[in-house]
Each structure stands twice: as C-alpha cells, then as structure tokens.
Design an enzyme around this catalytic site. Structure first.
Site, PDB file in Angstrom:
ATOM      1  N   THR A 125       1.265   4.280  -1.195  1.00  0.00           N
ATOM      2  CA  THR A 125       0.882   5.670  -0.913  1.00  0.00           C
ATOM      3  C   THR A 125       0.411   5.866   0.526  1.00  0.00           C
ATOM      4  O   THR A 125       0.393   6.991   1.015  1.00  0.00           O
ATOM      5  CB  THR A 125      -0.195   6.176  -1.894  1.00  0.00           C
ATOM      6  OG1 THR A 125      -1.254   5.209  -1.926  1.00  0.00           O
ATOM      7  CG2 THR A 125       0.373   6.330  -3.297  1.00  0.00           C
ATOM      8  N   ASP A 126       0.062   4.781   1.209  1.00  0.00           N
ATOM      9  CA  ASP A 126      -0.215   4.892   2.644  1.00  0.00           C
ATOM     10  C   ASP A 126       1.031   5.326   3.401  1.00  0.00           C
ATOM     11  O   ASP A 126       0.943   5.781   4.543  1.00  0.00           O
ATOM     12  CB  ASP A 126      -0.679   3.546   3.211  1.00  0.00           C
ATOM     13  CG  ASP A 126      -2.167   3.315   3.004  1.00  0.00           C
ATOM     14  OD1 ASP A 126      -2.926   4.302   2.946  1.00  0.00           O
ATOM     15  OD2 ASP A 126      -2.581   2.144   2.910  1.00  0.00           O
ATOM     16  N   TYR A 127       2.189   5.167   2.777  1.00  0.00           N
ATOM     17  CA  TYR A 127       3.439   5.547   3.438  1.00  0.00           C
ATOM     18  C   TYR A 127       4.049   6.793   2.847  1.00  0.00           C
ATOM     19  O   TYR A 127       5.112   7.231   3.267  1.00  0.00           O
ATOM     20  CB  TYR A 127       4.407   4.353   3.439  1.00  0.00           C
ATOM     21  CG  TYR A 127       3.708   3.264   4.186  1.00  0.00           C
ATOM     22  CD1 TYR A 127       3.468   3.431   5.542  1.00  0.00           C
ATOM     23  CD2 TYR A 127       3.132   2.198   3.538  1.00  0.00           C
ATOM     24  CE1 TYR A 127       2.707   2.529   6.236  1.00  0.00           C
ATOM     25  CE2 TYR A 127       2.370   1.282   4.230  1.00  0.00           C
ATOM     26  CZ  TYR A 127       2.164   1.454   5.576  1.00  0.00           C
ATOM     27  OH  TYR A 127       1.392   0.583   6.272  1.00  0.00           O
ATOM     28  N   ALA A 185       0.833  -1.207   0.000  1.00  0.00           N
ATOM     29  CA  ALA A 185       0.000   0.000   0.000  1.00  0.00           C
ATOM     30  C   ALA A 185       0.865   1.253   0.000  1.00  0.00           C
ATOM     31  O   ALA A 185       0.767   2.094   0.885  1.00  0.00           O
ATOM     32  CB  ALA A 185      -0.930  -0.034   1.212  1.00  0.00           C
TER      33      ALA A 185
END
Lengths: 403, 413
Positions: free
Chosen positions: A172-174, A170
């Site tokens: 873009t969660d980061y 994931a």
C-alpha cells in the site's frame, strides 16, 4: 518553458516510502520542495536496500535516492526551539506542508495544523498515516506491509493450499502516493478559486481499499469472501505464470480468446491440442485447467521466456517474460520511454533513478538531480529561501538546531 | 474542488478509476460508452452472479459519480457530437491502443484543434511510444513487464499476482495525477496538453525501487511470501496466528529496531525466548548480519521463535498487543473482516448509495481522503448504460426528441 508546478512550494516532512514517493511525483514537474530531516532522527528509507554497490550506508540507499530526487533538504532538529522557528519561517514561504509521522507527533512538536495555519492562513496541509488521524486505531503506526495486511490485500495473494504470500512487501506504500499527490493538487485548485487552504487527513488503508473495489462489493452484494486463487483468472484460460528455461525464469501469458488459443497451440507446435475436446472451448479448458496448465508448463519449461513472449506477441497474444532488475534495466520499452535516469551524485559520481511514470507533451518533467545529502542544501535553503544572514545561520548552527 | 470542470471519459476497464477520482473530487464526468455499453460492464463479479451490463461489480467499483452517454464515436455523426462536447470540456480521458483514437480522427491533435485548452489523458499498456507500444496486455503481463510480479509469491513456486487486477488501477491513479499537474499549469497558460500514461511504468513503483538493483550494483532480490530474499538474508513479513495470519515488520535499524526489541521483550515476558535472544542489539542487528558477526542461522532461529509465539495468539490478541505495546503487527484481514473494521466504522468510511432499480442501497469504499473544507461527496451511483444520454444530448448538444430518436435508429446513440 516554465515547469507545470514551478509555483508550488512544499515543506515536506514525509519520510520512508509512501509520502516521499508522492512528493517525488510533484518534484518531477517542478514543485519546489524543502525536505526536513534530522541527523538525530534519520529517514528509515536510508536504511533500506537496494544500496549503492550493495553496501549499506546512510547516503547509499537507492530507494532513498529514487524517492527524494529533485528535492532540497535542510537538516533540522525539530525538538529545539530554534529548529521549530525555522520551520515556521518555511511554512510562511510554503503553499503546502506534508507529513507522514504517526498521528499526534506534529502536535507534540508544536507543529500541528492550528499552529501552522496561524502563520500561513492559505496553507494546504496533508497528513498521511496508516489508518487515519482519528479513530480507535489512529495511533497504530507502521509500514505499508501492515496496511496491506489490515486492508485485505495480503490475504488474497498466493495459493489456495498455502498461507498468504503477497503482495510484495509494503504494497500500500505504492498505492497511496498517487492519492496523496492528487489530494494536494485538488486542494491547491480549490485554494486557487476560493482562497482557502485546508487540512487533508489521508489514511493509507482507506485510499488503498479502492484497489480492492470488486472484492469488497462481491462481499457486500453477494456475501462472497474472496480467497487465494494463485494466478487463475475469471475470464482468461489458460492464464498465469509458467516456467521458462533457466533459473527462476518465467513467462506470463493470458489466453483471452479462441484466436489466442489457436496461436498458443501453433506456437507449442501442437496443433492437435487445438481440437482436443478437453481444451477446445473456454468452458472445456476451465474444466480441465490443471491438465491444461501442465501441458503449457511442459512446453514453456523448454523455451526462452523473452523469445516466446515475442513470438506470442507477434500474433497478438498477451505475454511477457517475468522480469527482474537486470532485464528491466534492458527492457527496450522502458528504455525507449526514458524510464531510467542517470544522475550525478556527490559521493559516487553517478547513479540511476527512475524517470516519471507519465509524460506531459508540452511541459514535460525536467528530470531532477540526485536526492539531497545531509546538510548539503542547508545554506541554500536558509539563505536563498528564508533570507537568513551569516550571523543568523552561524547562531543556528551553534544552537545545534541544524543537526 | 473540481465542480466547475467537465470530464469526457472514453476509457474502458483500463482507465475507469481516473475519471472516478476526478468525479469524487467534484468534476462532472461523462462516461462515453459504445452502443451496448462499455466492455468493462462485462467484467465480473456480478450482482447475484447474474451477468448483465448493469450488474457488473467491476463497473460499480469504478464509475461512481459519473453520467453515462452512449455514443458511437467511431461513426462520423458520433465523432461530430463528441467534438461538440469537447469544445466546452476540460479533460478527456481515453484508453484505446495507441493510434486508435487518431485513426478515428479523435487523436490529441484533432481535439486540440477544437479546444486548445483541453487536457487529453491517454492510459495504455506500454505508453504511446516505444517498440512495444502495441504489444498485447493483460494484468499479469503488465505486472511481469514492470517488475513487481517476480518479487511476489512463494520462493518455490511461480510468481503470483493478486486475484483483483491491479495494473490499470496504478496507471489510472497516476493518470489522475497527470491530469491535475497539467490542469495546474493550464490555470497559468490557458493551454492544455497530452498526458501519456504507461501501465508498465506505473506498476514499476510497486517494486519498492528494487527495479534499480542492477543499475546501482545491488544483487537482485528474490520473492519470499510477501517478504524478500536479499543475498543470504531472508526477510519474513507474514507469520501464522492461531486463527489466521499476521503481518509483522520484523526489521532493524534506528527507526524499526525499537519495535523489534519490544516484540522480543513481549515474547520473553511470556516465556517464549531466553534473555539472550531478547537482548540482542536489534537496532544494529542488520549490520551484524551483514558483516557476519551474527550467523544467518541465528536469525533463522529467531524468526522461528516468533512464529512459535504468534501461533499461540489470535489475530485480535496480536493487534491488541501491537496497540498497547507499540509493536509493528497487523492482522491479515479477510474481506469480511475489512468490512467489519471498527476503525473504518469510527471514521464513517463506508458510503451507502441507493440503487433504486434494485430496491436497495449498496455499501461502497468511502472517500479516498478526508478534506476538511471540501469533503468528497458520493453524488451518483454508477450509471446504467446510457442512463444520461437523453439529458446530455438534449441539454448540451441541443438535440430535440426527433434528432435523438434518429441517432438511436442509426445506432449512433
């Protein structure tokens, strides 16, 4: 010493990964955070690995611990009128409300911006979702792997002869947590000077696109659509990830100059290579990159990744063993920086979370205890923050709102 | 939001994004470049593929809303002028190797002596301290050191990074947060401090906390084409479409399970699987795999069922179904498709900035967030080398024409 953000109060409806990662950054510097979660609508992060001793369980998720350390929590069923009333009391107390539900969910709960601002006119509220609160795809809910795909990251990771293979999970969660934390702090600064709070609509896709700036501009300006290139680099050659001795062991290295190339040839005990016309200049190496990579890989495959990286680094060549969790936990640099932080846990004694990613010299992070467990802080939140008395708390519990 | 504040930005490609973020939020950001221009200006791609310091698209990506001052701060006179600017500045950002700024008399202590309220932000590969603080860096090296690289790529090949360098973007964005945390504190205390950012630590966030496997007693996971291998379980997140690929969050549990159930219902509706496959308990499927009630081979078969199905649909059809049926599917967009996104269009995301010297406007990624009361504005296109030297030297440092000419002649400005 007072913590940098000790005067910041946040009611945090963020869940899963990106949002909680953002408020964890603020918690490290002293923000008072009350997380809202319901046992009837648990945070998905609780179901995600890594788990304590590898065994799943709602209080056993290492990522949940890592992203929620330092926050307090009250369990509330937001669908009950009593639960909603508690939220409004918390919003009166708060400076900031954060949420990362699918767009429209807060309104459906009767907790939209207009309602919350009416009870706290100075409020800052940040809504984070995949695609933004408006537009034809606003309702498109989901996780960072979907935002990474739709924003163009996924198609760029991997090999030219294969389907896309990255970035990891994931992604873009980061990317987005920093933008979320920055937006909150900027809005608080604005409020400090003007007295006015505001609503922030933060789209994970939109903020993350800044991490693809050069590729976007290359298309806008030159019409070039970037593709997968493996580990090759625009400038450095050889550049990439080469096999090392052992199972799934690799070394990353970048030859950015003729000096680096001489060091590498010497390390390979192959000085003749240095003046081999196929490899003598960056241009020649670029022309013969496949042969060059084969030569380097043949050598690295017989070498220990860590020892080789140290040896190359001694002479200034960028190199590092490609580390997985066991090596990361022993990495001398991460250890020296206090990257791993042991915390007490009510169920299994002690566990480990990550420390802060940056260090403030005068008001350093006071690293937090563990993430809250279900219900453990309800008393503290209701009594200490909201000043509820026994009778009110008992009534709330009886109503089922504290589930 | 930050319009009262001035930022002195001495970063190169390691830190440009930090100052740009503060500039987007309204700060007056002065990018200080060595004579000849920042080395970030040498990074491609370039406009029309013609390398030139004012045509670097890397530079353009991360220097919007900044002014450019050419100043050789390693020369005594340049240093003196920098200290002059620092007296009234609020932030200084730098990305030299640890110790380099101090060697020039421009370390945090030197700056704090002239302006105790200054927030001094350092962005470095491995941080200011520690046994490897002076190790050499590259994007791929930092991703290796901090953990995300081993998790990225095909299982049967070397770990692979994105072709657009990412490590310093993570670090520079963290640095902007660190600067604002320190700023918030300064509003109470009046005092600045040093913010020390390590790119190695910043990229570790992108491991999705799998960096903690060893510490919490979970077996390390392995890469699997954007998904991962966790013990016997191979999580797959990318699938083929008729005209490319899509990402699908095919996972289980109380929150994601219902999405997976709806996906299997759709596949069944179109004859892609039998009722027994559709009717598996997707909410509890993870537990069933974990304790062996469901054979791993069956999970492998289901993923092939999905693959055979998605292969017959276009990305657009799959996205339309995702919106209509509530599925966790997104197209794997190419860069041109990103620019053509109707969602970004509807939100007026892209921002066109005029580049008069090229006689055209350039379309940039837009505001990182929509602030209802104080929207982000793109006030300045990325500066040409030294474009604002004269105005800054004259207006802020009181140097007349002759003094400025002397500085240029001496190679200081």
């Amino acid at each position: 010493m007072t913590q940098a953000l000790a005067d910041v109060r946040i009611v945090d409806f963020m869940w899963v990964m990106a949002g909680p990662a953002a408020t964890r950054m603020l918690a490290d510097y002293g923000a008072q955070i009350v997380r809202i979660e319901s046992t009837r609508h648990i945070d998905t992060a609780r179901t995600l690995a890594p788990f304590w001793q590898g065994v799943p369980g709602l209080e056993r998720s290492g990522i949940f611990q890592n992203l929620n350390a330092g926050k307090r929590m009250t369990t509330l069923d937001l669908r009950t009128p009593e639960g909603r009333a508690v939220v409004l009391d918390l919003v009166r107390w708060a400076d900031v409300v954060t949420e990362s539900f699918a767009p429209g969910r807060m309104k459906a709960l009767g907790l939209d911006w207009e309602t919350l601002r009416a009870v706290n006119p100075r409020l800052v509220m940040l809504s984070s979702c995949l695609m933004g609160q408006t537009g034809p795809r606003a309702s498109f809910a989901g996780y960072g792997n979907l935002a990474a795909a739709i924003s163009g990251f996924s198609n760029l990771g991997g090999w030219p002869d294969r389907p896309p293979a990255g970035p990891f999970s994931a992604y873009t969660d980061y990317v987005s947590p920093r933008f979320i934390a920055l937006a909150i702090l900027a809005a608080l600064e604005e409020r400090r000077r003007t007295g006015t709070g505001q609503l922030i609509d933060l789209s994970q896709a939109e903020c993350s696109l800044h991490f693809l700036g050069p590729a976007l501009l290359d298309y806008v300006v030159n019409g070039r659509v970037a593709g997968r290139v493996g580990n090759r680099d625009r400038d450095a050659v050889p550049h990439g990830v080469f096999p090392a001795l052992g199972d799934d062991r690799w070394i990353a290295l970048a030859v950015e100059s003729q000096d680096h190339w001489r060091v590498l040839c010497a390390a390979m005990d192959h000085p003749a290579l240095r003046d081999d016309p196929r490899f003598a200049t960056p241009e020649a190496r670029r022309r013969n990159e496949e042969a060059l990579e084969a030569v380097v890989a043949t050598w690295t495959a017989t070498q220990d990744a860590h020892a080789t990286a140290e040896r190359l680094q001694t002479h200034g060549v960028p190199a590092y063993a490609v580390q997985n969790s066991p090596e990361l936990l022993r990495d001398p640099q991460l250890l020296a920086r206090g990257h791993f932080h042991r915390v007490r846990h009510p169920e299994y004694g002690e566990t480990t979370i990550e420390g802060t990613r940056f260090i403030l010299s005068r008001t350093p992070a006071a690293l937090p205890g563990t993430a809250p467990t279900f219900g453990a802080d309800n008393e503290a939140v209701l009594r200490e923050i909201l000043g509820y008395d026994d009778e009110r708390i008992t009534a709330l519990a009886a109503s089922g709102a504290l589930a | 939001m930050l319009s009262p504040y001035r930022v002195l930005d001495l970063t190169n490609e390691r830190g440009l994004l930090c100052g740009q973020l503060l500039g987007d939020l309204g700060a007056d950001v002065v990018q200080i470049e060595p004579p000849g221009g920042s080395r970030a200006r040498r990074l491609g791609p370039f406009v029309d593929d013609v390398p030139h310091p004012d045509r670097s698209l890397y530079w353009w990506s991360y220097t919007r809303n900044k002014r450019s001052l050419v100043l050789d701060v390693t020369k005594p006179r340049g240093r003196e002028l920098l200290l002059g600017l620092a007296r009234s500045a609020h932030f200084l950002i730098e990305s030299s190797d640890p110790g380099v700024m101090a060697a020039h008399g421009l370390g945090y202590d030197d700056l704090a002596a002239v302006n105790p309220g200054l927030i001094y932000v350092s962005i470095t590969p491995f941080g200011q301290t520690g046994p490897r603080a002076r190790w050499a860096d590259a994007d791929v090296v930092l991703l290796a050191a901090g953990g995300p690289l081993i998790l990225t790529g095909d299982a049967d090949r070397a770990p692979v990074r994105l072709p657009i360098p990412q490590a310093y973007l993570h670090a520079a964005a963290d640095a902007a947060v660190g600067a604002m945390v320190a700023h918030h504190e300064r509003a109470r205390s009046g005092r600045g401090q040093h913010v020390d950012v390590s790119a190695q630590q910043s990229v570790a966030l992108a491991t999705q906390s799998y960096i903690l496997c060893e510490a919490v007693g979970h077996n390390p996971v392995q890469r699997s084409a954007g998904g991962l291998v966790n013990g016997p379980l191979r999580i797959r997140l990318l699938f083929p479409a008729r005209d490319g690929h899509v990402a699908i969050t095919f996972l289980f549990g109380s929150a994601i399970g219902p999405f997976s159930r709806r996906l299997m219902e759709w596949i069944h509706d179109e004859g892609g699987c039998d009722a027994a496959t559709r009717d598996k308990n997707w909410l509890a499927y993870g537990e069933a795999l974990f304790d062996g009630r469901e054979p791993i081979a069956e999970f492998e078969r289901v993923k092939l069922v999905i693959e055979e199905f998605t292969r017959t649909k276009t990305k657009a059809e799959l996205l339309a179904a995702a919106l209509e049926r509530g599925l966790l599917i997104a197209p794997v967009a190419t860069i041109d498709e990103v620019l053509a996104s109707p969602q970004l269009d509807a939100r007026a995301y892209w921002q066109d900035l005029p580049h008069p010297e090229l006689g055209r406007s350039i379309r940039y990624p837009g505001a990182f967030g929509k602030f209802a009361a104080s929207p982000i504005e793109y006030r300045r296109r990325p500066p040409l080398t030294g474009e604002h030297s004269d105005e800054i030297l004259r207006d802020d440092l009181g140097l007349d024409d002759a003094a400025r000419a002397a500085l240029r002649a001496a190679g200081v400005a």
